[in-house]
Design an enzyme around this catalytic site. Structure first.
Site, short mmCIF file in Angstrom:
data_model
loop_
_atom_site.label_atom_id
_atom_site.label_comp_id
_atom_site.label_asym_id
_atom_site.label_seq_id
_atom_site.Cartn_x
_atom_site.Cartn_y
_atom_site.Cartn_z
CD GLU A 1 -1.27 -2.67 1.62
OE1 GLU A 1 -1.75 -3.17 1.88
OE2 GLU A 1 -0.58 -2.61 2.50
CE1 TYR B 1 13.44 -13.13 9.97
CE2 TYR B 1 13.39 -11.93 8.35
CZ TYR B 1 13.88 -13.02 8.87
OH TYR B 1 14.77 -13.76 8.45
CG ASN C 1 -1.10 -6.55 -3.61
OD1 ASN C 1 -0.43 -7.27 -4.52
ND2 ASN C 1 -1.45 -5.73 -2.92
NE ARG D 1 3.17 -10.28 -0.77
CZ ARG D 1 2.73 -9.73 -2.11
NH1 ARG D 1 1.61 -10.11 -3.09
NH2 ARG D 1 2.56 -8.20 -2.08
N GLY E 1 0.60 -10.87 -16.33
CA GLY E 1 1.95 -10.92 -16.71
C GLY E 1 2.55 -9.98 -18.05
CG ASP F 1 2.48 -2.58 -4.76
OD1 ASP F 1 1.56 -3.63 -4.97
OD2 ASP F 1 3.39 -3.23 -4.21
CG ASP G 1 9.60 -2.56 -3.04
OD1 ASP G 1 10.46 -3.50 -3.29
OD2 ASP G 1 8.81 -3.16 -2.32
#
Length: 332
Positions: free
Chosen positions: A37, A113, A177, A179, A235, A266, A302
């Protein structure tokens, strides 16, 4: 007044290795920031949009760096909350060097983490804070993602609260998104009603297949009948928008010499939502998404600066197909 886009979700500090290879052989790391985000927020701001990011960070150096980095990128972070006890989330990037027991050259893996992070403690009460409530009340576009739904029960409750409490005329964008690692302890079935309550749904065809077992425009429309637009990214091939009546608009992806793929989804979202905020028609919204994604694909990290190729929004199909985006295209 300039339209406002608000993005809500967790961002993290990231440690990027100075050299490729397995983590046990890397000595030096560079600090950065990452998070779906906040990546969208940075992309929206870079494209000239008034943008705010809502979240929580720890009272630590990573959290302070993250907030200041986003502020420097032009994102409004005035409503970000600092948690005195929980830490800022962290992920470590691993870049393949093709060594034995290593990833292939050019591929990467992310190690997260984030359990018990400051952002995972967000809940419905978060939006009652005056600074947060003021931005949400003003937002023309509110961007959310499925990552937040998997962080904690309170984060899932927050998303439901936001959907129910949205103001009239506000456009809610929801990026799947997907995951898989985040859903080991949660039932991904909770995603379907959230996606169906949004106005705009963004998802990759591969993600949809993993999460829901279907990935074609017609099957996804059956699964999610309510959003005004389903934006399905396939893709490096194409992106397709399916409206409520089943009508499709498709724009092929640009030819890109990819440096790194992290963050491209994103960036696409930031470009597409920029098209929404500018009132562009659907083909140009998709092209805006492709251009924004290309800017990230040709850089490491990113986020990539806009390419300055907005003239391609009005290019003929042949001119669009002939365009080639390389690292040399990216702004210095």
């Amino acid at each position: 007044m300039t339209k406002l886009a608000v993005c809500l979700g967790e961002s993290m500090a990231v440690l990027v290795p100075a050299t490729p290879g397995p983590l046990d052989e890397v000595d030096t790391f560079r600090r950065g920031i990452g998070g779906a985000e906040s990546n969208v927020a940075r992309g929206l701001a870079a494209l000239g949009n008034r943008t705010a990011w809502l979240s929580r960070v720890g009272d630590d150096g990573f959290g302070r760096h993250l907030v200041e980095a986003l502020r420097a990128d032009g994102v409004d972070v005035t409503a970000v909350e600092t948690d005195p006890d929980r830490p800022t989330g962290l992920y470590v990037k691993e870049i393949g060097a093709g060594l034995p027991h290593d990833l292939p050259v050019g591929s990467s893996r992310l190690h997260y983490y984030r359990a018990g992070s400051a952002a995972s403690a967000m809940g419905p009460e978060f939006v009652e804070r005056p600074a947060v409530a003021a931005l949400l009340a003003e937002a023309d576009v509110l961007h959310l993602s499925g990552i937040t739904a998997a962080l904690s029960d309170s984060c899932l409750a927050l998303l439901h609260h936001l959907m129910i409490g949205r103001r009239a005329g506000q456009v809610v964008s929801f990026d799947l998104n997907w995951r898989p690692a985040l859903w080991r302890d949660y039932d991904p079935a909770v995603l379907r009603p959230l996606l169906d309550a949004a106005d705009i749904v963004l998802l990759g065809a591969d993600e949809a297949l993993s999460a829901f077992g279907v990935n074609t425009p017609d099957k996804l429309r059956e699964l999610l009948p309510s959003p005004r637009a389903l934006v399905i990214k396939d893709g490096a091939l194409r992106a397709t928008t399916v409206d409520r009546d089943g009508g499709c608009v498709t724009e092929p992806a640009l030819a890109v010499q990819v440096v790194e793929a992290v963050g491209a989804g994103d960036a696409f979202a930031a470009g597409y939502l920029t098209g929404v905020l500018r009132g562009l028609d659907e083909p140009r919204r998709l092209r805006m998404g492709h251009l924004s994604a290309a800017a990230t694909l040709v850089v490491t990290g990113d986020h990539g600066a806009p390419l300055g190729l907005d003239h391609l929004l009005d290019a003929s199909p042949a001119e669009w197909a002939a365009a080639r985006i390389t690292a040399a295209t990216a702004p210095a």
